[in-house]
Design a protein around this motif. Structure first.
Motif, mmCIF file in Angstrom:
data_model
loop_
_atom_site.group_PDB
_atom_site.id
_atom_site.type_symbol
_atom_site.label_atom_id
_atom_site.label_comp_id
_atom_site.label_asym_id
_atom_site.label_seq_id
_atom_site.Cartn_x
_atom_site.Cartn_y
_atom_site.Cartn_z
ATOM 1 N N UNK A 129 0.869 -1.173 0.000
ATOM 2 C CA UNK A 129 0.000 0.000 0.000
ATOM 3 C C UNK A 129 0.908 1.226 0.000
ATOM 4 N N UNK A 130 1.164 1.769 -1.181
ATOM 5 C CA UNK A 130 2.227 2.750 -1.359
ATOM 6 C C UNK A 130 1.691 4.012 -2.026
ATOM 7 N N UNK A 131 2.111 5.168 -1.523
ATOM 8 C CA UNK A 131 1.848 6.431 -2.209
ATOM 9 C C UNK A 131 2.988 6.678 -3.184
ATOM 10 N N UNK A 132 2.662 6.733 -4.461
ATOM 11 C CA UNK A 132 3.649 7.011 -5.487
ATOM 12 C C UNK A 132 3.565 8.460 -5.926
ATOM 13 N N UNK A 133 4.713 9.119 -5.965
ATOM 14 C CA UNK A 133 4.791 10.502 -6.445
ATOM 15 C C UNK A 133 5.679 10.494 -7.674
ATOM 16 N N UNK A 134 5.057 10.587 -8.833
ATOM 17 C CA UNK A 134 5.814 10.491 -10.073
ATOM 18 C C UNK A 134 6.160 11.874 -10.599
ATOM 19 N N UNK A 135 7.137 11.936 -11.473
ATOM 20 C CA UNK A 135 7.592 13.187 -12.068
ATOM 21 C C UNK A 135 7.318 13.154 -13.559
ATOM 22 N N UNK A 136 7.003 14.319 -14.114
ATOM 23 C CA UNK A 136 6.826 14.399 -15.564
ATOM 24 C C UNK A 136 8.129 14.749 -16.260
ATOM 25 N N UNK A 137 9.151 15.136 -15.484
ATOM 26 C CA UNK A 137 10.434 15.516 -16.065
ATOM 27 C C UNK A 137 11.507 15.404 -14.993
ATOM 28 N N UNK A 138 12.710 15.038 -15.387
ATOM 29 C CA UNK A 138 13.780 14.799 -14.423
ATOM 30 C C UNK A 138 14.155 16.053 -13.640
ATOM 31 N N UNK A 139 13.836 17.230 -14.188
ATOM 32 C CA UNK A 139 14.199 18.492 -13.525
ATOM 33 C C UNK A 139 13.667 18.588 -12.095
ATOM 34 N N UNK A 140 12.547 17.925 -11.809
ATOM 35 C CA UNK A 140 11.921 18.062 -10.497
ATOM 36 C C UNK A 140 12.279 16.902 -9.565
ATOM 37 N N UNK A 141 13.162 16.006 -10.005
ATOM 38 C CA UNK A 141 13.474 14.814 -9.205
ATOM 39 C C UNK A 141 14.052 15.181 -7.842
ATOM 40 N N UNK A 142 14.933 16.170 -7.799
ATOM 41 C CA UNK A 142 15.518 16.567 -6.523
ATOM 42 C C UNK A 142 14.478 17.090 -5.559
ATOM 43 N N UNK A 143 13.524 17.850 -6.081
ATOM 44 C CA UNK A 143 12.443 18.365 -5.246
ATOM 45 C C UNK A 143 11.592 17.223 -4.709
ATOM 46 N N UNK A 144 11.277 16.254 -5.560
ATOM 47 C CA UNK A 144 10.482 15.114 -5.111
ATOM 48 C C UNK A 144 11.220 14.340 -4.031
ATOM 49 N N UNK A 145 12.513 14.097 -4.208
ATOM 50 C CA UNK A 145 13.281 13.394 -3.176
ATOM 51 C C UNK A 145 13.237 14.158 -1.844
ATOM 52 N N UNK A 146 13.364 15.475 -1.928
ATOM 53 C CA UNK A 146 13.309 16.316 -0.724
ATOM 54 C C UNK A 146 11.954 16.180 -0.029
ATOM 55 N N UNK A 147 10.878 16.250 -0.833
ATOM 56 C CA UNK A 147 9.538 16.199 -0.270
ATOM 57 C C UNK A 147 9.219 14.810 0.278
ATOM 58 N N UNK A 148 9.637 13.747 -0.436
ATOM 59 C CA UNK A 148 9.381 12.384 0.037
ATOM 60 C C UNK A 148 10.001 12.176 1.415
ATOM 61 N N UNK A 149 11.227 12.687 1.604
ATOM 62 C CA UNK A 149 11.888 12.544 2.908
ATOM 63 C C UNK A 149 11.068 13.230 4.004
ATOM 64 N N UNK A 150 10.534 14.401 3.701
ATOM 65 C CA UNK A 150 9.721 15.112 4.694
ATOM 66 C C UNK A 150 8.406 14.398 4.958
ATOM 67 N N UNK A 151 7.774 13.898 3.906
ATOM 68 C CA UNK A 151 6.499 13.189 4.099
ATOM 69 C C UNK A 151 6.698 11.949 4.961
ATOM 70 N N UNK A 152 7.772 11.225 4.697
ATOM 71 C CA UNK A 152 8.047 10.031 5.503
ATOM 72 C C UNK A 152 8.269 10.400 6.971
ATOM 73 N N UNK A 153 8.933 11.504 7.171
ATOM 74 C CA UNK A 153 9.265 11.912 8.535
ATOM 75 C C UNK A 153 8.072 12.553 9.251
ATOM 76 N N UNK A 154 7.305 13.383 8.545
ATOM 77 C CA UNK A 154 6.288 14.197 9.203
ATOM 78 C C UNK A 154 4.867 13.647 9.085
#
Length: 522
Positions: A129-154
């Motif tokens: 049971x997983x929340x997937x956050x996909x990107x439409x372009x590699x440019x936003x990958x760093x932002x997604x990684x940053x946000x995923x870490x916060x979502x997991x933590x908070x």
């Protein structure tokens, strides 16, 4: 085979074979007597082939009762057969293959087996049971990684029924010829990944705004709800673009993604495991870091488990075109009809052309590690690889990035690259993967459980905390193919149910998604 207590053990797969592989850990020294009175003429490493007859230059080397190639030089009985003294044969001619000539074996349906999965509104079943956050372009990958870490933590601790939050990052989306015919492969792959049953239909898309691959494209026929930074949360929002002019600074972008994720997590948290028949399994079979034991231990056991899943009404896919091409003559007769057989041929032909355009051919496979493990060439590797498909009829063939269409055994046309194959099987809809390895790999996917099966016990013991099941016991005579196959089948059900955890998940070892993009990059 000989008794390990009296003579060093070697494995001759078929009575017509004129080579055998060495089982002994550490290999055999010169002057050692093995099966049939053959004496080693030189040291032969574990997994490598010993000549059971005298070979003249140009003689055929037979393993699995199939021709691996011809000798480049005279090799005495007891000599070492390897990649340096075997010439690669011509591949099977695609125009001459038999289509749908083998009747499906008569087997009893396998009834009564279940697992605890997450039932989706579309009828599919997830094993996570997983929340997937996909990107439409590699440019936003760093932002997604940053946000995923916060979502997991908070956020994630507040939603105990949600297993994980994962960023579905990739290297596509812009700087590409998006309208080129071959661009359909990466685009449909990304679309179909978002439909994987382990995401429960709650995938979010984060875009930049100026990319060629617009976020709405990835949601297929599902409604697109754009997140608006108005202060009022839209519970159905599933797309956010960082270039939206309502955002003031990076902090507001992140807050918007987190607010959107919270709504998705609330819905995912309502999902509960329920008893589902084994027919809802969708298992991808793959191998990586293969060795000469792959085709006699792990892959046959996987093939046995494949047949069990098919008998239970489930879905299994095997893949890797370059590791099927030289054994395609063994597969086309198993197609359920001529159309499926022709589809197998068409995928082989497409890949032949693809390699030719890159000025290479099938000899680029196997890898140095495969050769060190005893595989002399791609023919030997392919013959061991296709055994994962068991004996079931092949009901369908899907192209790279396509979704499964039928229950039963399907060939998924993918490259042999572990991470590209895994990404394409994920897009096809697998909810669990089985991965065999002889040399060892820490490969894993965060989106689906990956069970790793070792082909030899030396690896299984050395990597005891990474390998989920040791099939090397088959080579030593401590277990049969059937026993390990049943063991794997029950392990699949336990892991699909959440009763047991795959080693890669327990350790948190997960690979990035890697798209197959045969289209031009601009």
């Amino acid at each position: 085979m000989t008794d390990a207590t009296t003579q060093p053990r070697v494995i001759k797969v078929h009575p017509q074979d004129n080579v055998a592989i060495v089982v002994q850990r550490g290999g055999l020294a010169e002057g050692v007597s093995v099966e049939g009175g053959v004496v080693t003429r030189m040291p032969i490493p574990q997994g490598h082939k010993i000549a059971l007859v005298d070979f003249a230059e140009g003689d055929t080397v037979i393993r699995y009762n199939e021709v691996l190639g011809t000798t480049l030089e005279a090799i005495p009985r007891g000599g070492h057969i390897n990649e340096n003294n075997v010439r690669l044969p011509v591949p099977p001619a695609l125009s001459e293959l038999p289509l749908a000539t083998r009747a499906a074996p008569e087997v009893e349906p396998l009834e009564g087996y279940t697992f605890e999965g997450f039932r989706n509104p579309d009828g599919s079943v997830g094993t996570k049971n997983v929340l997937g956050i996909t990107t439409s372009v590699q440019c936003v990958a760093g932002t997604v990684d940053y946000v995923v870490a916060r979502i997991k933590r908070e956020l994630l601790p507040r939603f105990p029924n949600v297993d994980d939050v994962v960023g579905l990052n990739h290297t596509y989306g812009c700087g590409v010829a998006i309208n080129a015919p071959a661009a359909i492969v990466p685009i449909r792959t990304l679309k179909n990944i978002a439909l994987n049953p382990n995401f429960g239909g709650e995938v979010m898309v984060i875009g930049l705004g100026c990319e060629k691959l617009q976020p709405s494209t990835l949601l297929q026929d599902r409604p697109v709800r754009i997140y608006e930074n108005t202060g009022e949360a839209d519970p159905e929002a599933n797309v956010l673009s960082l270039q939206d002019e309502s955002f003031e600074g990076f902090g507001e972008m992140v807050d918007g993604i987190i607010a959107m994720a919270e709504r998705h997590l609330e819905r995912l948290n309502r999902r509960q495991r329920e008893t589902c028949p084994a027919s809802e399994l969708v298992v991808g079979m793959q191998c990586g870091g293969s060795d000469a034991f792959s085709g006699v231990t792990a892959n046959p056991a996987v093939g046995f488990a494949t047949d069990l899943i098919v008998r239970a009404g489930g879905s299994v896919m095997f893949a890797e075109v370059t590791e099927v091409r030289d054994a395609i003559h063994l597969l086309t007769p198993r197609a359920i009809n001529k159309e499926v057989g022709q589809a197998l041929i068409d995928q082989m032909a497409w890949y032949d052309d693809y390699l030719a355009q890159g000025k290479t051919d099938r000899s680029a496979n196997p890898s140095p590690g495969n050769k060190k493990g005893g595989l002399s060439n791609i023919v030997e590797k392919a013959l061991g690889s296709v055994i994962k498909s068991g004996n079931s009829p092949i009901v369908d063939v899907i192209g790279p990035g396509e979704r499964l269409r039928r229950k039963g055994l399907t060939f998924a046309a993918t490259p042999a690259s572990d991470f590209i194959c895994g990404t394409l099987q994920l897009a096809a809809g697998m909810n669990l993967q089985v991965f065999t390895t002889g040399r060892g790999t820490p490969y894993g996917l965060s989106m689906v459980p990956v069970l790793k099966v070792s082909t030899n016990s030396q690896l299984g013991q050395r990597w005891h905390d990474i390998i989920d099941l040791d099939a090397g016991r088959i080579a030593t005579g401590d277990a049969t193919i059937e026993q390990v196959g049943w063991e794997l089948f029950h392990l699949i059900l336990d892991v699909a149910s959440g009763r047991k955890q795959a080693a890669a998940d327990r350790l948190g070892i997960h690979n990035d998604l890697v798209l197959f993009n045969p289209a031009p990059v601009t």
